[in-house]
Design a protein around this motif. Structure first.
Motif, PDB file in Angstrom:
ATOM      1  N   GLN A   1     -11.429   3.055  -6.777  1.00 53.31           N
ATOM      2  CA  GLN A   1      -9.867   3.832  -6.920  1.00 53.31           C
ATOM      3  C   GLN A   1      -9.160   4.122  -5.745  1.00 53.31           C
ATOM      4  O   GLN A   1      -9.806   4.973  -4.958  1.00 53.31           O
ATOM      5  CB  GLN A   1     -10.392   4.933  -7.874  1.00 53.31           C
ATOM      6  N   GLY A   2      -8.114   3.670  -5.901  1.00 53.22           N
ATOM      7  CA  GLY A   2      -7.162   4.046  -4.733  1.00 53.22           C
ATOM      8  C   GLY A   2      -6.954   3.084  -3.677  1.00 53.22           C
ATOM      9  O   GLY A   2      -6.114   3.119  -2.751  1.00 53.22           O
ATOM     10  N   PHE A   3      -8.024   2.253  -3.683  1.00 52.60           N
ATOM     11  CA  PHE A   3      -7.965   1.021  -2.878  1.00 52.60           C
ATOM     12  C   PHE A   3      -7.639  -0.339  -3.415  1.00 52.60           C
ATOM     13  O   PHE A   3      -7.924  -0.754  -4.363  1.00 52.60           O
ATOM     14  CB  PHE A   3      -9.227   0.702  -2.324  1.00 52.60           C
ATOM     15  N   LYS A   4      -6.252  -0.993  -2.952  1.00 50.26           N
ATOM     16  CA  LYS A   4      -5.599  -2.083  -3.459  1.00 50.26           C
ATOM     17  C   LYS A   4      -6.347  -3.542  -3.195  1.00 50.26           C
ATOM     18  O   LYS A   4      -6.570  -3.607  -2.074  1.00 50.26           O
ATOM     19  CB  LYS A   4      -4.236  -2.037  -3.134  1.00 50.26           C
TER      20      LYS A   4
ATOM     21  N   THR B   1       0.895  -1.325  -0.099  1.00 51.81           N
ATOM     22  CA  THR B   1       0.060   0.075  -0.084  1.00 51.81           C
ATOM     23  C   THR B   1       0.798   1.272  -0.089  1.00 51.81           C
ATOM     24  O   THR B   1       0.601   2.407  -0.791  1.00 51.81           O
ATOM     25  CB  THR B   1      -0.922  -0.051   1.170  1.00 51.81           C
ATOM     26  N   ILE B   2       1.979   1.220   0.655  1.00 55.46           N
ATOM     27  CA  ILE B   2       2.713   2.317   0.629  1.00 55.46           C
ATOM     28  C   ILE B   2       3.351   2.619  -0.636  1.00 55.46           C
ATOM     29  O   ILE B   2       3.684   3.694  -1.070  1.00 55.46           O
ATOM     30  CB  ILE B   2       4.030   2.146   1.873  1.00 55.46           C
ATOM     31  N   LEU B   3       3.852   1.587  -1.137  1.00 55.81           N
ATOM     32  CA  LEU B   3       4.547   1.716  -2.574  1.00 55.81           C
ATOM     33  C   LEU B   3       3.428   2.402  -3.652  1.00 55.81           C
ATOM     34  O   LEU B   3       3.950   3.017  -4.194  1.00 55.81           O
ATOM     35  CB  LEU B   3       5.164   0.378  -3.036  1.00 55.81           C
ATOM     36  N   SER B   4       2.287   1.718  -3.391  1.00 50.18           N
ATOM     37  CA  SER B   4       1.203   2.360  -4.449  1.00 50.18           C
ATOM     38  C   SER B   4       0.892   3.780  -4.305  1.00 50.18           C
ATOM     39  O   SER B   4       0.719   4.318  -5.036  1.00 50.18           O
ATOM     40  CB  SER B   4      -0.041   1.545  -4.041  1.00 50.18           C
ATOM     41  N   ILE B   5       1.022   4.188  -2.803  1.00 54.15           N
ATOM     42  CA  ILE B   5       0.743   5.656  -2.532  1.00 54.15           C
ATOM     43  C   ILE B   5       1.652   6.491  -3.078  1.00 54.15           C
ATOM     44  O   ILE B   5       1.613   7.375  -3.773  1.00 54.15           O
ATOM     45  CB  ILE B   5       0.589   5.920  -1.103  1.00 54.15           C
ATOM     46  N   ILE B   6       2.948   5.780  -3.059  1.00 56.66           N
ATOM     47  CA  ILE B   6       4.042   6.800  -3.566  1.00 56.66           C
ATOM     48  C   ILE B   6       4.277   6.838  -5.014  1.00 56.66           C
ATOM     49  O   ILE B   6       4.393   7.836  -5.547  1.00 56.66           O
ATOM     50  CB  ILE B   6       5.413   6.056  -2.991  1.00 56.66           C
ATOM     51  N   LYS B   7       3.760   5.615  -5.685  1.00 56.75           N
ATOM     52  CA  LYS B   7       3.907   5.560  -7.214  1.00 56.75           C
ATOM     53  C   LYS B   7       2.663   6.657  -7.765  1.00 56.75           C
ATOM     54  O   LYS B   7       3.017   7.425  -8.716  1.00 56.75           O
ATOM     55  CB  LYS B   7       3.394   4.107  -7.469  1.00 56.75           C
TER      56      LYS B   7
ATOM     57  N   LEU C   1       3.590   3.490  11.158  1.00 57.82           N
ATOM     58  CA  LEU C   1       4.203   4.756  11.013  1.00 57.82           C
ATOM     59  C   LEU C   1       4.640   5.350   9.826  1.00 57.82           C
ATOM     60  O   LEU C   1       4.594   6.280   9.591  1.00 57.82           O
ATOM     61  CB  LEU C   1       5.314   4.592  12.235  1.00 57.82           C
ATOM     62  N   CYS C   2       5.321   4.248   9.092  1.00 57.85           N
ATOM     63  CA  CYS C   2       5.807   4.500   7.877  1.00 57.85           C
ATOM     64  C   CYS C   2       4.558   4.799   7.029  1.00 57.85           C
ATOM     65  O   CYS C   2       4.339   5.682   5.975  1.00 57.85           O
ATOM     66  CB  CYS C   2       6.418   3.347   7.243  1.00 57.85           C
ATOM     67  N   LEU C   3       3.372   4.024   6.953  1.00 57.85           N
ATOM     68  CA  LEU C   3       2.248   4.312   6.153  1.00 57.85           C
ATOM     69  C   LEU C   3       1.621   5.825   6.624  1.00 57.85           C
ATOM     70  O   LEU C   3       1.188   6.357   5.657  1.00 57.85           O
ATOM     71  CB  LEU C   3       1.224   3.169   6.556  1.00 57.85           C
ATOM     72  N   LEU C   4       1.585   5.986   7.820  1.00 57.92           N
ATOM     73  CA  LEU C   4       0.860   7.389   8.256  1.00 57.92           C
ATOM     74  C   LEU C   4       1.953   8.358   7.509  1.00 57.92           C
ATOM     75  O   LEU C   4       1.069   9.544   7.164  1.00 57.92           O
ATOM     76  CB  LEU C   4       0.816   7.497   9.820  1.00 57.92           C
TER      77      LEU C   4
END
Length: 311
Positions: A240-243, A41-47, A94-97
Motif C-alpha cells: 500500500q502506497g507503493f506504485k 509517484t508525485i501525483l499519487s502522493i498528492i492525490k 527535489l520536487c518529490l522530496l
C-alpha cells in the motif's frame, strides 16, 4: 535514371532522417525517463495526501548520486545523455522530496525511532576479545587460523548489519541523517553538500584519480536506490502506497540503461555496467516483494498502524 535515384533518396530521408537513430532515441529515453517514473509517484502522493509507503531515502540516494555524477563529468567526461539524466533527476527528486515531506505523517517524530542495539565500537571490542580469549587457550595453528576466520566472519556480519540498518528508516542513524523533523534541515544539507562538491571539483579538476573516486562512489550510491524501499516494504508487510508503475519504470529503466551501455555508449567505463546490473538485481527483489505481499502474504493490520507513527 539520376532523377529517379534522387527521388528514392529523398523518400528514404523523409521516412528515416539521418538524425533519427536508435542511439538518439535511447539517449533521450534515458535522460527524461525520471520525469515520467517519479512524476507519477508525485501525483499519487498528492492525490492521496499521504507519502506513507514511499521511502524519502530514495530522494537522498538519487540526489547525492546525481550531484556526484555531475562532479565526475567535469573531471572525466562521459556520455552527455547520462549527464542530462543526472540534471533531470535532481530536478524531479527535489520536487518529490518537497511533496514527500509535505504529506509525511503528522505523527512523525524522530524520537520514536528505535535505537540501534549496541555501538559499532562496542561490538568490535567484543569480537576482538572473543578472538583473543580463544587464541590464548590454544597453541594449535589450525585452531588459531579457525578462530581468526571466525572473527573475520563476525566482523563481516557486523559491517553488513550496520550497513543495512543505516538504510532502514525505523532505526536512528548517526546524526539522525535524513530523519530530521524539520524540513529546512533537508534543504540545508543539500545546499552544503552541493557547495562542498563544487569546491572540491574545482580544486581537483585535473586529478583523474579524484574523478574516478567520485564516479565510483556516485554509482555505488545510485545502485543502492532500491534498498531503502526494500527495507520499508519488509517493515510494512504491504505494498500500500507503493506504485506498480514506479517498479515497472525502474525495471524498464534498468533494461534501457544496460542496453544503452552495452550497445550504444562509447565513452563509458565498465564500472557503469557493473553497478547497473547490481541495481537491477535489487529491483528484481522488490518485484518479488510486490508479488509476495500482494498475493500471498496475510496482512496483520497492526503492522501498518504502528509503523505509520515512525515513517
Amino acid at each position: 535514371m539520376e532523377s529517379t535515384l534522387s527521388k528514392v533518396q529523398q523518400i528514404n530521408q523523409f521516412y528515416l532522417p539521418e538524425w533519427l537513430t536508435m542511439e538518439l532515441i535511447a539517449s533521450n529515453v534515458i535522460s527524461f525517463t525520471p520525469l515520467f517514473s517519479y512524476g507519477t509517484t508525485i501525483l499519487s502522493i498528492i492525490k492521496k495526501e499521504s507519502s506513507t509507503g514511499f521511502s524519502i531515502d530514495i530522494c537522498a540516494t538519487m540526489l547525492i548520486a546525481s550531484i556526484l555524477r555531475i562532479s565526475y563529468y567535469f573531471i572525466i567526461p562521459y556520455e552527455i545523455a547520462l549527464l542530462r539524466q543526472s540534471i533531470v533527476m535532481i530536478f524531479i527528486q527535489l520536487c518529490l522530496l518537497r511533496v514527500g515531506l509535505k504529506y509525511r505523517s503528522k505523527d512523525y517524530d524522530v524520537e520514536l525511532l528505535q535505537e540501534q542495539n549496541g555501538s559499532f565500537i562496542k561490538d568490535l571490542k567484543e569480537i576482538s576479545q572473543m578472538f583473543a580469549k580463544n587464541d590464548s587457550t590454544t597453541t594449535n595453528f589450525t585452531e588459531i587460523l579457525g578462530n581468526l576466520l571466525l572473527a573475520c566472519k563476525e566482523f563481516g556480519m557486523l559491517i553488513l548489519i550496520k550497513f543495512i540498518k543505516f538504510f532502514d528508516s525505523k532505526y536512528k542513524r548517526i546524526g539522525l541523517f535524513w530523519q530530521w523533523n524539520e524540513e529546512l534541515s533537508y534543504w540545508k544539507f543539500l545546499t552544503r553538500f552541493t557547495l562542498i562538491m563544487s569546491i572540491l571539483t574545482f580544486c581537483f579538476i585535473d586529478y583523474l584519480k579524484f574523478g574516478e573516486a567520485l564516479g565510483t562512489i556516485g554509482l555505488f550510491i545510485e545502485s543502492l536506490l532500491p534498498l531503502p524501499q526494500i527495507l520499508l516494504l519488509n517493515q510494512l508487510k504491504t505494498i500500500q502506497g507503493f506504485k506498480l508503475l514506479l517498479l515497472l519504470s525502474w525495471l524498464g529503466g534498468d533494461f534501457t540503461k544496460i542496453s544503452y551501455l552495452i550497445f550504444g555508449a562509447k565513452n563509458i567505463s565498465g564500472i557503469f555496467l557493473f553497478f547497473a546490473l547490481f541495481q537491477m538485481s535489487l529491483d528484481f527483489y522488490i518485484a518479488f516483494q510486490f508479488i509476495y505481499y500482494k498475493y500471498y502474504y496475510v496482512q496483520e493490520p497492526q503492522h501498518v498502524e504502528l509503523y505509520e507513527l515512525r515513517v
